[in-house]
Write an enzyme that holds these catalytic residues in place. Sequence first.
Site, PDB file in Angstrom:
ATOM      1  N   SER A   4       9.305 -27.570 -99.386  1.00 24.96           N
ATOM      2  CA  SER A   4       9.164 -28.411-100.700  1.00 24.96           C
ATOM      3  C   SER A   4      10.607 -28.190-101.708  1.00 24.96           C
ATOM      4  O   SER A   4      10.450 -28.709-102.693  1.00 24.96           O
ATOM      5  CB  SER A   4       7.986 -27.908-101.518  1.00 24.96           C
ATOM      6  OG  SER A   4       6.718 -28.641-101.173  1.00 24.96           O
TER       7      SER A   4
ATOM      8  N   LYS B 101      12.247 -31.166-102.658  1.00 20.52           N
ATOM      9  CA  LYS B 101      11.943 -31.916-104.139  1.00 20.52           C
ATOM     10  C   LYS B 101      12.979 -31.624-104.951  1.00 20.52           C
ATOM     11  O   LYS B 101      13.215 -32.439-105.856  1.00 20.52           O
ATOM     12  CB  LYS B 101      10.732 -31.432-104.566  1.00 20.52           C
ATOM     13  CG  LYS B 101       9.491 -31.825-103.539  1.00 20.52           C
ATOM     14  CD  LYS B 101       8.116 -31.319-104.339  1.00 20.52           C
ATOM     15  CE  LYS B 101       6.918 -31.723-103.583  1.00 20.52           C
ATOM     16  NZ  LYS B 101       6.809 -31.148-102.453  1.00 20.52           N
TER      17      LYS B 101
ATOM     18  N   SER C 222       4.537 -28.656-107.400  1.00 20.25           N
ATOM     19  CA  SER C 222       4.989 -29.038-106.046  1.00 20.25           C
ATOM     20  C   SER C 222       4.133 -30.067-105.576  1.00 20.25           C
ATOM     21  O   SER C 222       3.973 -30.018-104.060  1.00 20.25           O
ATOM     22  CB  SER C 222       5.188 -27.695-105.198  1.00 20.25           C
ATOM     23  OG  SER C 222       6.051 -28.114-104.110  1.00 20.25           O
TER      24      SER C 222
END
Length: 443
Positions: free
Chosen positions: A66, A69, A130
């Site tokens: 993640s 992101k 997240s």
Amino acid sequence: MKQDIKKRLAFLIVSIGMTIPLVIQPLSTQAADNLDLNADSAILVDAETGKVLYAKDPDVALPPASMTKMMTEYLVLEAIDSGEISWDTTTEISDYPYGISANPLFSGVGLRQNHEYTVEELYNAMAVFSDNATTIALAELIAGSETEFVTLMNEKAEELGLPEYEFVNSTGLDNASLGDDRPEGTEPDGTNLLSARSSALLAYHLVNNYPEALKISSQTEVEFGDDTLINLNWMLDHDATFLEQFHFEGMDGLKTGNTELAGYTFTGTAERNNNRLVSVVMKTDSEEERFNETEELLEYGFEEFESQELFPAGYQLEDEQIAVAQGKEDVIDVSTAEAFTVPVKSGEEELYSVSYTINEENLNEEGELAAPIEAGDTVGIAELVYDGEADYGYIFEDRSDTVDLVANEDVEKKNWFMLTLGAIGDFFSNIFTTVVDWVKGLF
């Protein structure tokens, strides 16, 4: 039926709290050459200068999970900055992110269809919790589809100068988890790839170009509908008692990540005494470990390094003058146009020196500067030279410790009469030298 996020998080916190004391080890500050980080790859960067303070295999491309992101965040903030969208822009949820959100494997926030969500709501859920589905919804809002958004991600990575990268989706999930919903043109088993250096460089651009990202990533919790989302960055100042041992003074971001393939990753950033550092650890073995290793990195950076002005603007080497051709002065003093200010490791101040390089195009065949010269003219570069053992350079490929080398005063060109006399003198001097050499040759 959607589970209550507060309850799920409470259960998670209690469960983790019962196991953490068994794995937490006390930290101790170590010198860089003794740092033994439990991470496959790591890097520590000064966020003002881009100077790399420590690196361990920083150029190996690994799944970032993640941490991907951060690029989605960058593109959202860029779209807001350009006026393409605003924090109040609303969007509905398509079938793709809805299906991701409803999948219990992804622990989503329970997005609803036929409901308007603001960019601010979606961004908060992405940056703080997240969340994958809200990330996809933002990608679709900006580019029309995640497929087109992935193109933007890779284009932006090239623009920002990321050395090792491949984006195949907006979230950091493995494509295998997305099934047929994966972005078109990407492999069924594809995964995003970033090196620690690329992750740190992306974070560097994010916090410097859009510092508002830190206002969001520093929140320990945010409201999303009727639920409260807890920040997955344990190093923030959470209220939960068991997380106190992870709190790191000055921590305000940035992005955690975890998949089976990536392990546990974390790009962290903290500021102390107006000094900001960015750290990245990749492929650690547990949530606890990624924060422990990050703390060790950041403590090392804050305790061992201090930004110092080693040489001021106007610095000049002793007895260093440059010869001038056809000038009213035979030599000229030169000095640095700017100060050399860099993060310096404790005790290494004396390991730095300055060297000069004069621009060849400014020199004649005899290696002299041609008059006229004006004070402030750039005549070359001055370079900061480090004679220590561990120089990791800068996070940018083309960055070095150099500043302009400038003339300290004006040097006028001799007038035609003086130049003529000089030429005549040189003529007879050459004749005399030739005669002397001829006479010597007779003997």
